[in-house]
Design an enzyme around this catalytic site. Structure first.
Site, PDB file in Angstrom:
ATOM      1  N   ARG A 143      -6.228  -7.080  -1.191  1.00  0.00           N
ATOM      2  CA  ARG A 143      -5.492  -7.095   0.081  1.00  0.00           C
ATOM      3  C   ARG A 143      -5.644  -8.401   0.866  1.00  0.00           C
ATOM      4  O   ARG A 143      -4.652  -8.906   1.387  1.00  0.00           O
ATOM      5  CB  ARG A 143      -5.873  -5.884   0.934  1.00  0.00           C
ATOM      6  CG  ARG A 143      -5.525  -4.556   0.246  1.00  0.00           C
ATOM      7  CD  ARG A 143      -5.696  -3.345   1.156  1.00  0.00           C
ATOM      8  NE  ARG A 143      -4.700  -3.377   2.213  1.00  0.00           N
ATOM      9  CZ  ARG A 143      -4.940  -3.775   3.439  1.00  0.00           C
ATOM     10  NH1 ARG A 143      -6.150  -4.155   3.800  1.00  0.00           N
ATOM     11  NH2 ARG A 143      -3.969  -3.802   4.315  1.00  0.00           N
ATOM     12  N   GLU A 165       3.923  12.147   4.112  1.00  0.00           N
ATOM     13  CA  GLU A 165       3.293  11.543   2.930  1.00  0.00           C
ATOM     14  C   GLU A 165       2.265  10.483   3.319  1.00  0.00           C
ATOM     15  O   GLU A 165       2.383   9.326   2.924  1.00  0.00           O
ATOM     16  CB  GLU A 165       4.368  10.864   2.065  1.00  0.00           C
ATOM     17  CG  GLU A 165       5.505  11.757   1.619  1.00  0.00           C
ATOM     18  CD  GLU A 165       6.660  10.965   0.987  1.00  0.00           C
ATOM     19  OE1 GLU A 165       6.742   9.736   1.179  1.00  0.00           O
ATOM     20  OE2 GLU A 165       7.476  11.595   0.309  1.00  0.00           O
ATOM     21  N   PRO A 166       1.268  10.842   4.110  1.00  0.00           N
ATOM     22  CA  PRO A 166       0.295   9.816   4.485  1.00  0.00           C
ATOM     23  C   PRO A 166      -0.596   9.422   3.311  1.00  0.00           C
ATOM     24  O   PRO A 166      -1.012  10.280   2.529  1.00  0.00           O
ATOM     25  CB  PRO A 166      -0.528  10.512   5.575  1.00  0.00           C
ATOM     26  CG  PRO A 166      -0.416  11.969   5.281  1.00  0.00           C
ATOM     27  CD  PRO A 166       0.932  12.174   4.641  1.00  0.00           C
ATOM     28  N   GLY A 167      -0.837   8.133   3.183  1.00  0.00           N
ATOM     29  CA  GLY A 167      -1.776   7.638   2.177  1.00  0.00           C
ATOM     30  C   GLY A 167      -2.943   6.969   2.887  1.00  0.00           C
ATOM     31  O   GLY A 167      -4.040   7.518   3.005  1.00  0.00           O
ATOM     32  N   ARG A 168      -2.634   5.794   3.438  1.00  0.00           N
ATOM     33  CA  ARG A 168      -3.666   4.955   4.037  1.00  0.00           C
ATOM     34  C   ARG A 168      -4.490   5.681   5.113  1.00  0.00           C
ATOM     35  O   ARG A 168      -5.693   5.528   5.186  1.00  0.00           O
ATOM     36  CB  ARG A 168      -2.983   3.731   4.666  1.00  0.00           C
ATOM     37  CG  ARG A 168      -3.907   2.628   5.076  1.00  0.00           C
ATOM     38  CD  ARG A 168      -3.148   1.551   5.857  1.00  0.00           C
ATOM     39  NE  ARG A 168      -1.948   1.082   5.222  1.00  0.00           N
ATOM     40  CZ  ARG A 168      -1.877   0.014   4.413  1.00  0.00           C
ATOM     41  NH1 ARG A 168      -2.943  -0.706   4.193  1.00  0.00           N
ATOM     42  NH2 ARG A 168      -0.718  -0.334   3.860  1.00  0.00           N
ATOM     43  N   TYR A 225      -5.471   1.330  -1.156  1.00  0.00           N
ATOM     44  CA  TYR A 225      -4.937   0.120  -1.782  1.00  0.00           C
ATOM     45  C   TYR A 225      -6.073  -0.841  -2.141  1.00  0.00           C
ATOM     46  O   TYR A 225      -5.928  -2.059  -2.079  1.00  0.00           O
ATOM     47  CB  TYR A 225      -3.864  -0.537  -0.886  1.00  0.00           C
ATOM     48  CG  TYR A 225      -2.795   0.470  -0.492  1.00  0.00           C
ATOM     49  CD1 TYR A 225      -1.871   0.908  -1.445  1.00  0.00           C
ATOM     50  CD2 TYR A 225      -2.754   1.044   0.771  1.00  0.00           C
ATOM     51  CE1 TYR A 225      -0.931   1.874  -1.126  1.00  0.00           C
ATOM     52  CE2 TYR A 225      -1.819   2.013   1.106  1.00  0.00           C
ATOM     53  CZ  TYR A 225      -0.909   2.425   0.147  1.00  0.00           C
ATOM     54  OH  TYR A 225       0.023   3.384   0.456  1.00  0.00           O
ATOM     55  N   TYR A 254      -2.006  -9.910   1.168  1.00  0.00           N
ATOM     56  CA  TYR A 254      -1.332  -9.689   2.456  1.00  0.00           C
ATOM     57  C   TYR A 254      -1.985 -10.459   3.600  1.00  0.00           C
ATOM     58  O   TYR A 254      -1.621 -10.235   4.762  1.00  0.00           O
ATOM     59  CB  TYR A 254      -1.384  -8.208   2.857  1.00  0.00           C
ATOM     60  CG  TYR A 254      -0.957  -7.204   1.831  1.00  0.00           C
ATOM     61  CD1 TYR A 254       0.368  -7.144   1.384  1.00  0.00           C
ATOM     62  CD2 TYR A 254      -1.852  -6.264   1.338  1.00  0.00           C
ATOM     63  CE1 TYR A 254       0.758  -6.181   0.469  1.00  0.00           C
ATOM     64  CE2 TYR A 254      -1.464  -5.301   0.414  1.00  0.00           C
ATOM     65  CZ  TYR A 254      -0.160  -5.267  -0.016  1.00  0.00           C
ATOM     66  OH  TYR A 254       0.217  -4.316  -0.914  1.00  0.00           O
ATOM     67  N   CYS A 258     -11.703 -17.958 -10.149  1.00  0.00           N
ATOM     68  CA  CYS A 258     -11.297 -19.364 -10.113  1.00  0.00           C
ATOM     69  C   CYS A 258      -9.940 -19.546  -9.443  1.00  0.00           C
ATOM     70  O   CYS A 258      -8.971 -19.960 -10.077  1.00  0.00           O
ATOM     71  CB  CYS A 258     -11.263 -19.915 -11.524  1.00  0.00           C
ATOM     72  SG  CYS A 258     -12.832 -19.678 -12.328  1.00  0.00           S
ATOM     73  N   GLU A 259      -9.844 -19.158  -8.195  1.00  0.00           N
ATOM     74  CA  GLU A 259      -8.647 -19.393  -7.397  1.00  0.00           C
ATOM     75  C   GLU A 259      -9.101 -19.546  -5.955  1.00  0.00           C
ATOM     76  O   GLU A 259      -9.940 -18.769  -5.497  1.00  0.00           O
ATOM     77  CB  GLU A 259      -7.698 -18.185  -7.428  1.00  0.00           C
ATOM     78  CG  GLU A 259      -7.219 -17.828  -8.799  1.00  0.00           C
ATOM     79  CD  GLU A 259      -5.825 -17.215  -8.780  1.00  0.00           C
ATOM     80  OE1 GLU A 259      -5.129 -17.319  -7.748  1.00  0.00           O
ATOM     81  OE2 GLU A 259      -5.459 -16.644  -9.799  1.00  0.00           O
TER      82      GLU A 259
HETATM   83  C1  PLP Z   1       3.419   4.044  -0.084  1.00  0.00           C
HETATM   84  C2  PLP Z   1       4.167   5.231   0.281  1.00  0.00           C
HETATM   85  C3  PLP Z   1       3.619   6.191   1.137  1.00  0.00           C
HETATM   86  C4  PLP Z   1       2.273   6.051   1.782  1.00  0.00           C
HETATM   87  O1  PLP Z   1       2.208   5.019   2.711  1.00  0.00           O
HETATM   88  P1  PLP Z   1       0.905   4.853   3.620  1.00  0.00           P
HETATM   89  O2  PLP Z   1       1.169   3.652   4.417  1.00  0.00           O
HETATM   90  O3  PLP Z   1      -0.253   4.656   2.688  1.00  0.00           O
HETATM   91  O4  PLP Z   1       0.749   6.076   4.438  1.00  0.00           O
HETATM   92  C5  PLP Z   1       4.351   7.337   1.403  1.00  0.00           C
HETATM   93  N1  PLP Z   1       5.580   7.523   0.860  1.00  0.00           N
HETATM   94  C6  PLP Z   1       6.137   6.619   0.027  1.00  0.00           C
HETATM   95  C7  PLP Z   1       7.477   6.892  -0.534  1.00  0.00           C
HETATM   96  C8  PLP Z   1       5.465   5.446  -0.283  1.00  0.00           C
HETATM   97  O5  PLP Z   1       6.034   4.557  -1.084  1.00  0.00           O
END
Ligand code: PLP
Length: 421
Positions: A314, A275-278, A375, A318, A346-347
């Site tokens: 971000r 499940e890659p996102g980033r 993100y 973070y 304004c922060e």
């Molecule tokens: C956020 C998330 C991801 C993706 O994470 P990345 O760091 O963006 O790859 C995959 N699986 C689950 C369950 C998540 O909550």
């Protein structure tokens, strides 16, 4: 590698000059590269081949319909964490059998909609959720395919807000209780146990925690099979990190990550999901902004941008680093100078970077935040009544606005007056 390069001194997204998009769309805006999204997706494809697998893009990292459709058309599945994302993934043309539903707080309404529309699997995160899903599915005369998210208690060595695989985190069930909970799941009506799920955190730049977690999953697979469960699918989560600072050592590549997967769980005969996102969306996007003022302070100079923390949170949330580059490439002999780079909100937290070296900048100049595709836009808000930042997508020499900036009238009219006023 991405497709945001200088050509003849001007930053481009593929074959389109950033300045041209800015002139047409106004600033600030996000811009995504189709070629980079595609390249990153294919890196994972290569990394997991020839094992049977599905790469489920975590759309919470970058959920625009056009982004999801681009990936879906390549064959990607989608990892969703709300029914809103589920419906959007379907609207982008991704079939239910390629959508996995994660998240600790799925409601019964969400379960019902996903079951009606078709779903590859629910990644169940707790026993109460398991019981609720059993009730909902059996009341509909359906069976819900599930994995159970186990928490392997490994230290992902990442930012505490995005670590999810330690026992004190809210995610999944402790791996020590997994056999008991799987036994329970097998007895429930309306539930079909298909596999195991794990996701230990985000922006991991070390493969060791993945290896530790996946070894535990492999061991659990053998135990559960011995207990009589038909474990045929492993969802290994996302989390592989990206290089935010070009000057830092590069994090592991998808190919190295794939090798860890093959070594730890490759011989179990399971279908694999990740499940890659980033790693898919992060370096496929820039946030482009204009300098409103250059303000000389007593001790430092400030670049005041027209982008702010509401557009890219971000750094303030973070303490994240984004490389910030001028859209006009500086001449080779230019001496950089340090700036504090801030937004107009304004922060004091509305600070993107302190004492960052840039060529001398003037009001009206454009800058680009690198690695802003993940993100970024999805976490944007309209704080300070600032219009939701638009998104643009580039494909070769074409670009298109894929989410328009709202007008002030649209924003004002989203509120409604209480009848007694
Ligand atoms: C956020 C998330 C991801 C993706 O994470 P990345 O760091 O963006 O790859 C995959 N699986 C689950 C369950 C998540 O909550």
């Amino acid at each position: 590698m991405d497709h945001f390069l200088y050509r003849d001194g001007a930053l481009h997204a593929e074959d389109v000059a950033i300045a041209e998009i800015a002139a047409s769309v106004g600033t600030p805006f996000y811009v995504y590269s189709t070629a980079t999204l595609t390249r990153h997706y294919k890196l994972f494809e290569e990394a997991l081949s020839p094992l049977p697998h599905l790469i489920c893009f975590a759309m919470k990292s970058c959920g625009n319909l056009s982004v999801v459709k681009t990936l879906g058309a390549l064959g990607a599945g989608v990892d969703v964490v709300s029914v809103g994302e589920y419906l959007k993934a379907k609207a982008a043309g991704v079939p239910g059998e390629r959508i996995v539903f994660s998240g600790v707080g799925k409601t019964r309404d969400e379960m019902r909609i996903a079951l009606e529309g078709g779903i590859r699997q629910f990644n169940v995160e707790s026993e109460p959720e398991l019981f609720a899903l059993s009730e909902v599915a059996s009341s509909m005369g359906l069976t819900a395919p599930i994995t159970i998210r186990v928490n392997p208690d490994v230290d992902a060595k990442t930012h505490e807000k995005i670590a999810t695989g330690k026992k004190e985190n809210k995610f999944g069930i402790p791996i020590s209780r997994a056999r008991e909970v799987y036994a329970e799941a097998a007895r429930l009506k309306g539930i079909d146990v298909v596999g195991i799920d794990v996701h230990i955190g985000s922006q991991l730049v070390d493969l060791v925690p993945f290896e530790e977690a996946y070894l535990k999953v492999a061991e659990l697979t053998r135990q559960l099979r011995a207990d009589g469960h038909d474990i045929r699918r492993l969802d290994l989560g996302g989390g592989l990190g990206i290089p935010y600072e070009r000057s830092n050592a590069a994090p592991p590549l998808p190919l190295d990550y794939g090798a860890v997967i093959k070594r730890t769980v490759g011989d179990l005969g399971c279908e694999l999901e990740i499940e890659p996102g980033r790693l898919i969306s992060g370096n496929a996007g820039l946030l482009v902004s204009k300098v409103i003022y250059v303000k000389s302070g007593e001790e430092r100079d400030f670049l005041i941008l027209d982008a702010a923390m509401n557009d890219l949170i971000r750094p303030s949330m973070y303490g994240a680093h984004h490389d910030i580059v001028p859209v006009v490439e500086p001449a080779p002999a230019t001496l950089p100078q340090p700036y504090d780079i801030v937004g107009p909100v304004c922060e004091t937290g509305d600070t993107f970077a302190k004492q960052r070296a840039l060529p001398p900048m003037r009001a009206g100049d454009l800058v680009a935040f690198r690695s802003a595709g993940a993100y970024g836009a999805v976490m944007a808000s309209e704080y300070n009544m600032r219009p939701l930042v638009p998104e643009v997508m580039v494909h070769g020499d074409q670009f298109a606005v894929i989410r328009a900036r709202p007008t002030y009238d649209e924003m004002i009219n989203r509120d409604s007056m209480a009848p007694w006023l």
